[in-house]
Design an enzyme around this catalytic site. Structure first.
Site, short mmCIF file in Angstrom:
data_model
loop_
_atom_site.label_atom_id
_atom_site.label_comp_id
_atom_site.label_asym_id
_atom_site.label_seq_id
_atom_site.Cartn_x
_atom_site.Cartn_y
_atom_site.Cartn_z
N ASP A 1 0.83 -1.20 0.00
CA ASP A 1 0.00 0.00 0.00
C ASP A 1 0.87 1.25 0.00
O ASP A 1 1.95 1.26 0.59
CB ASP A 1 -0.90 -0.02 1.24
CG ASP A 1 -2.07 0.93 1.12
OD1 ASP A 1 -2.30 1.47 0.02
OD2 ASP A 1 -2.77 1.15 2.13
N ASN B 1 -10.56 -3.64 -6.52
CA ASN B 1 -9.80 -2.64 -7.28
C ASN B 1 -10.35 -2.36 -8.67
O ASN B 1 -9.95 -1.38 -9.31
CB ASN B 1 -8.33 -3.07 -7.40
CG ASN B 1 -7.54 -2.91 -6.12
OD1 ASN B 1 -6.56 -3.60 -5.89
ND2 ASN B 1 -7.97 -2.01 -5.25
#
Length: 253
Positions: A33, A81
């Site tokens: 991330d 996503n």
């Protein structure tokens, strides 16, 4: 939370001296991330952060392999996503494909076995072909296994396993009396691999984001504020040191 202040300014060599090589996590899972945050900080487009993030993967695999880690799982693209702008999704897919094209031969040379985990069917054909090609190329490699979690979701994985077991029960191939944690695990993407001992999430977020919901039951979790493109060997060593300082009782005393 990780009580690692004493290790913040240590060199790579000093950090390595703190690691007990007889207690290395056999499986490390990572939520990569912070690519977007890194790019914003550098005043660059988000896609530049994703490119920077791929550049550290090769050294990370090598560092894990040198420590004795047997499985490294990288959360590349989640089932959620797809909600991102299509331009970014397409770029990420091309990035995965180009990474595999570029690194395939070195993966074979360094004993890295690739496994694509997740629902691969909806992926672009060129991405699927490359995952299957490199998986076949590296099938006899045995130094470290690399799981690329792409179009992966923990809930989706569990539902997939339940459906597969239900279908086998219906046709008489599986007896419900034989269902336990061990047999259930054989229907997961990670079948044959140990559950993660250590899960690392970069960029300061403190959640698991639908990652390995079954496998993380007793995993030690390490959060760091470092954005993924800045996660280097020293940061890996700090995470392993933090892991080794935990008292893993697995529900016992």
């Amino acid at each position: 939370m990780n009580n690692m202040d004493n290790y913040t300014n240590m060199t790579k060599e000093k950090l390595l001296e703190q690691i007990d090589l007889n207690r290395i996590p056999q499986h490390i899972a990572i939520i990569m991330d912070g690519n977007g945050r890194w790019a914003k900080k550098q005043k660059l487009a988000r896609i530049k952060g994703h490119v920077a993030g791929t550049k550290i993967i090769k050294n990370l695999i090598r560092s894990c392999s040198d420590l004795g880690v047997k499985v490294l799982s990288l959360y590349c693209f989640s089932t959620e996503n797809w909600r991102r702008p299509m331009e970014e999704v397409n770029f990420l897919m091309d990035l995965v494909r180009s990474y595999l094209v570029r690194e395939a031969n070195d993966m074979v040379a360094e004993g890295v076995r690739l496994r694509g985990i997740g629902d691969l069917e909806p992926l672009p054909d060129k991405v699927k072909r490359e995952i299957f090609r490199v998986s076949e190329m590296t099938k006899d490699c045995s130094k470290i296994e690399l799981n690329i979690a792409i179009n992966y979701g923990g809930r989706q994985e569990i539902l997939r396993a339940v459906k597969a077991i239900a279908e086998e029960i219906q046709i008489g191939k599986f007896n419900v009396e034989d269902l336990n944690e061990t047999t259930f695990s054989q229907y997961l993407y990670t079948t044959g691999q140990p559950d993660p001992d250590l899960m690392i999430r970069t960029s300061g977020e403190q959640r698991i984001s639908n990652y390995f919901l079954w496998q993380l039951a007793y995993t030690e979790i390490y959060f760091t504020d470092v954005n993924w493109p800045d996660f280097n060997e020293e940061e890996l060593y700090r995470a392993v040191i933090a892991y080794q300082k935990r008292d893993r009782r697995f529900g016992g005393i």
